[in-house]
Scaffold this motif. Sequence first.
Motif, PDB file in Angstrom:
ATOM      1  N   MET A 175       0.828  -1.207   0.000  1.00 24.08           N
ATOM      2  CA  MET A 175       0.000   0.000   0.000  1.00 24.08           C
ATOM      3  C   MET A 175       0.865   1.260   0.000  1.00 24.08           C
ATOM      4  O   MET A 175       0.469   2.270  -0.591  1.00 24.08           O
ATOM      5  CB  MET A 175      -0.961  -0.009   1.201  1.00 24.08           C
ATOM      6  CG  MET A 175      -2.085  -1.015   1.078  1.00 24.08           C
ATOM      7  SD  MET A 175      -3.086  -0.835  -0.422  1.00 24.08           S
ATOM      8  CE  MET A 175      -3.733   0.818  -0.226  1.00 24.08           C
ATOM      9  N   LEU A 176       2.030   1.203   0.620  1.00 19.78           N
ATOM     10  CA  LEU A 176       2.944   2.343   0.563  1.00 19.78           C
ATOM     11  C   LEU A 176       3.315   2.636  -0.891  1.00 19.78           C
ATOM     12  O   LEU A 176       3.268   3.797  -1.333  1.00 19.78           O
ATOM     13  CB  LEU A 176       4.202   2.068   1.388  1.00 19.78           C
ATOM     14  CG  LEU A 176       5.312   3.116   1.291  1.00 19.78           C
ATOM     15  CD1 LEU A 176       4.847   4.475   1.801  1.00 19.78           C
ATOM     16  CD2 LEU A 176       6.541   2.646   2.058  1.00 19.78           C
ATOM     17  N   ALA A 177       3.644   1.593  -1.646  1.00 20.14           N
ATOM     18  CA  ALA A 177       3.998   1.779  -3.053  1.00 20.14           C
ATOM     19  C   ALA A 177       2.814   2.333  -3.848  1.00 20.14           C
ATOM     20  O   ALA A 177       2.965   3.274  -4.637  1.00 20.14           O
ATOM     21  CB  ALA A 177       4.475   0.453  -3.646  1.00 20.14           C
ATOM     22  N   ILE A 178       1.638   1.763  -3.629  1.00 21.50           N
ATOM     23  CA  ILE A 178       0.449   2.203  -4.366  1.00 21.50           C
ATOM     24  C   ILE A 178       0.092   3.644  -4.021  1.00 21.50           C
ATOM     25  O   ILE A 178      -0.182   4.464  -4.909  1.00 21.50           O
ATOM     26  CB  ILE A 178      -0.733   1.248  -4.086  1.00 21.50           C
ATOM     27  CG1 ILE A 178      -0.460  -0.103  -4.746  1.00 21.50           C
ATOM     28  CG2 ILE A 178      -2.054   1.845  -4.545  1.00 21.50           C
ATOM     29  CD1 ILE A 178      -1.382  -1.220  -4.286  1.00 21.50           C
ATOM     30  N   LEU A 179       0.088   3.968  -2.739  1.00 16.92           N
ATOM     31  CA  LEU A 179      -0.243   5.337  -2.323  1.00 16.92           C
ATOM     32  C   LEU A 179       0.787   6.337  -2.829  1.00 16.92           C
ATOM     33  O   LEU A 179       0.430   7.448  -3.233  1.00 16.92           O
ATOM     34  CB  LEU A 179      -0.394   5.417  -0.808  1.00 16.92           C
ATOM     35  CG  LEU A 179      -1.610   4.682  -0.231  1.00 16.92           C
ATOM     36  CD1 LEU A 179      -1.521   4.608   1.292  1.00 16.92           C
ATOM     37  CD2 LEU A 179      -2.902   5.336  -0.669  1.00 16.92           C
ATOM     38  N   ALA A 180       2.054   5.943  -2.851  1.00 15.84           N
ATOM     39  CA  ALA A 180       3.093   6.836  -3.364  1.00 15.84           C
ATOM     40  C   ALA A 180       2.865   7.119  -4.850  1.00 15.84           C
ATOM     41  O   ALA A 180       3.001   8.271  -5.294  1.00 15.84           O
ATOM     42  CB  ALA A 180       4.477   6.221  -3.137  1.00 15.84           C
ATOM     43  N   ILE A 181       2.512   6.097  -5.601  1.00 10.41           N
ATOM     44  CA  ILE A 181       2.230   6.283  -7.030  1.00 10.41           C
ATOM     45  C   ILE A 181       1.021   7.200  -7.204  1.00 10.41           C
ATOM     46  O   ILE A 181       1.039   8.135  -8.025  1.00 10.41           O
ATOM     47  CB  ILE A 181       1.997   4.925  -7.722  1.00 10.41           C
ATOM     48  CG1 ILE A 181       3.316   4.151  -7.798  1.00 10.41           C
ATOM     49  CG2 ILE A 181       1.384   5.107  -9.107  1.00 10.41           C
ATOM     50  CD1 ILE A 181       3.163   2.690  -8.172  1.00 10.41           C
ATOM     51  N   MET A 182      -0.032   6.947  -6.435  1.00 10.71           N
ATOM     52  CA  MET A 182      -1.240   7.766  -6.550  1.00 10.71           C
ATOM     53  C   MET A 182      -0.974   9.216  -6.167  1.00 10.71           C
ATOM     54  O   MET A 182      -1.427  10.140  -6.847  1.00 10.71           O
ATOM     55  CB  MET A 182      -2.368   7.178  -5.702  1.00 10.71           C
ATOM     56  CG  MET A 182      -2.915   5.882  -6.241  1.00 10.71           C
ATOM     57  SD  MET A 182      -4.237   5.254  -5.182  1.00 10.71           S
ATOM     58  CE  MET A 182      -4.785   3.844  -6.125  1.00 10.71           C
ATOM     59  N   LEU A 183      -0.234   9.426  -5.094  1.00 10.86           N
ATOM     60  CA  LEU A 183       0.093  10.794  -4.689  1.00 10.86           C
ATOM     61  C   LEU A 183       0.975  11.459  -5.739  1.00 10.86           C
ATOM     62  O   LEU A 183       0.828  12.653  -6.019  1.00 10.86           O
ATOM     63  CB  LEU A 183       0.763  10.802  -3.315  1.00 10.86           C
ATOM     64  CG  LEU A 183      -0.147  10.453  -2.132  1.00 10.86           C
ATOM     65  CD1 LEU A 183       0.683  10.224  -0.873  1.00 10.86           C
ATOM     66  CD2 LEU A 183      -1.213  11.508  -1.907  1.00 10.86           C
ATOM     67  N   GLY A 184       1.872  10.700  -6.346  1.00 12.54           N
ATOM     68  CA  GLY A 184       2.701  11.230  -7.418  1.00 12.54           C
ATOM     69  C   GLY A 184       1.871  11.658  -8.620  1.00 12.54           C
ATOM     70  O   GLY A 184       2.135  12.695  -9.232  1.00 12.54           O
ATOM     71  N   LEU A 185       0.867  10.847  -8.958  1.00  9.82           N
ATOM     72  CA  LEU A 185      -0.028  11.208 -10.062  1.00  9.82           C
ATOM     73  C   LEU A 185      -0.782  12.495  -9.742  1.00  9.82           C
ATOM     74  O   LEU A 185      -0.942  13.361 -10.610  1.00  9.82           O
ATOM     75  CB  LEU A 185      -1.015  10.074 -10.345  1.00  9.82           C
ATOM     76  CG  LEU A 185      -0.427   8.824 -10.997  1.00  9.82           C
ATOM     77  CD1 LEU A 185      -1.461   7.699 -11.026  1.00  9.82           C
ATOM     78  CD2 LEU A 185       0.080   9.137 -12.385  1.00  9.82           C
ATOM     79  N   LEU A 186      -1.248  12.613  -8.513  1.00  9.85           N
ATOM     80  CA  LEU A 186      -1.946  13.840  -8.114  1.00  9.85           C
ATOM     81  C   LEU A 186      -1.022  15.048  -8.197  1.00  9.85           C
ATOM     82  O   LEU A 186      -1.441  16.130  -8.621  1.00  9.85           O
ATOM     83  CB  LEU A 186      -2.516  13.697  -6.709  1.00  9.85           C
ATOM     84  CG  LEU A 186      -3.707  12.752  -6.578  1.00  9.85           C
ATOM     85  CD1 LEU A 186      -4.001  12.442  -5.119  1.00  9.85           C
ATOM     86  CD2 LEU A 186      -4.939  13.338  -7.262  1.00  9.85           C
ATOM     87  N   LEU A 187       0.220  14.847  -7.823  1.00  5.90           N
ATOM     88  CA  LEU A 187       1.195  15.937  -7.882  1.00  5.90           C
ATOM     89  C   LEU A 187       1.406  16.404  -9.318  1.00  5.90           C
ATOM     90  O   LEU A 187       1.611  17.600  -9.567  1.00  5.90           O
ATOM     91  CB  LEU A 187       2.517  15.473  -7.271  1.00  5.90           C
ATOM     92  CG  LEU A 187       3.635  16.493  -7.132  1.00  5.90           C
ATOM     93  CD1 LEU A 187       3.205  17.644  -6.237  1.00  5.90           C
ATOM     94  CD2 LEU A 187       4.878  15.833  -6.589  1.00  5.90           C
ATOM     95  N   MET A 188       1.311  15.489 -10.270  1.00  5.35           N
ATOM     96  CA  MET A 188       1.532  15.837 -11.681  1.00  5.35           C
ATOM     97  C   MET A 188       0.282  16.409 -12.362  1.00  5.35           C
ATOM     98  O   MET A 188       0.393  17.031 -13.414  1.00  5.35           O
ATOM     99  CB  MET A 188       2.001  14.603 -12.456  1.00  5.35           C
ATOM    100  CG  MET A 188       3.371  14.127 -12.019  1.00  5.35           C
ATOM    101  SD  MET A 188       4.078  12.793 -13.018  1.00  5.35           S
ATOM    102  CE  MET A 188       2.754  11.640 -13.178  1.00  5.35           C
ATOM    103  N   MET A 189      -0.883  16.195 -11.770  1.00  4.99           N
ATOM    104  CA  MET A 189      -2.118  16.687 -12.391  1.00  4.99           C
ATOM    105  C   MET A 189      -2.254  18.198 -12.234  1.00  4.99           C
ATOM    106  O   MET A 189      -1.850  18.755 -11.203  1.00  4.99           O
ATOM    107  CB  MET A 189      -3.348  16.024 -11.733  1.00  4.99           C
ATOM    108  CG  MET A 189      -3.539  14.572 -12.101  1.00  4.99           C
ATOM    109  SD  MET A 189      -4.939  13.810 -11.230  1.00  4.99           S
ATOM    110  CE  MET A 189      -6.323  14.708 -11.927  1.00  4.99           C
ATOM    111  N   PRO A 190      -2.834  18.856 -13.240  1.00  2.00           N
ATOM    112  CA  PRO A 190      -3.133  20.291 -13.064  1.00  2.00           C
ATOM    113  C   PRO A 190      -4.079  20.473 -11.873  1.00  2.00           C
ATOM    114  O   PRO A 190      -5.071  19.744 -11.740  1.00  2.00           O
ATOM    115  CB  PRO A 190      -3.819  20.679 -14.376  1.00  2.00           C
ATOM    116  CG  PRO A 190      -3.389  19.636 -15.367  1.00  2.00           C
ATOM    117  CD  PRO A 190      -3.192  18.379 -14.571  1.00  2.00           C
ATOM    118  N   ALA A 191      -3.765  21.415 -11.027  1.00  2.00           N
ATOM    119  CA  ALA A 191      -4.513  21.609  -9.773  1.00  2.00           C
ATOM    120  C   ALA A 191      -6.017  21.749  -9.985  1.00  2.00           C
ATOM    121  O   ALA A 191      -6.807  21.218  -9.206  1.00  2.00           O
ATOM    122  CB  ALA A 191      -3.965  22.810  -9.018  1.00  2.00           C
TER     123      ALA A 191
END
Length: 142
Positions: free
Chosen positions: A69-85
């Motif tokens: 879940m750490l890996a999955i959440l990190a990927i998801m948070l990374g995707l959110l970071l890359m998305m236009p706000a």
Amino acid sequence: MRTIDTLLAQYGESHRNHVNEWVHIVCVPLIVFSLLGLLWSAHPSVALLGSILALYYYYKLSRAFAAGMLAILAIMLGLLLMMPALTILPVSLALFVLAWIGQFIGHQIEGKKPSFLDDVRFLLVGPLFVLGFLYRRLRLAY
């Protein structure tokens, strides 16, 4: 029996139909991502705090599941970071609604109510149920 094994067995009781299982494999990660997006929309630190709290719960259940879940959440948070706000809130709301509709359709097919209606912990167990599919495919222990 370990708590995680008991929770997964109880969760699995209302997820035996293969169509419902696949609905969950698709919709549960979308719900997690959309929930993180909704928290991110409040403030990125709120999404991070929510992730940390969930990871703490997962760690108490199973270190192997917490690592996944750490890996999955990190990927998801990374995707959110890359998305236009400006896109995060509407995309998250749409995914959240559509994924929950999918979940309820899956349970209609299954003929059983969602597990979280009996125990709210199952909202956090759902992602582990899906991750368990991946672990079994990869022959990883949890």
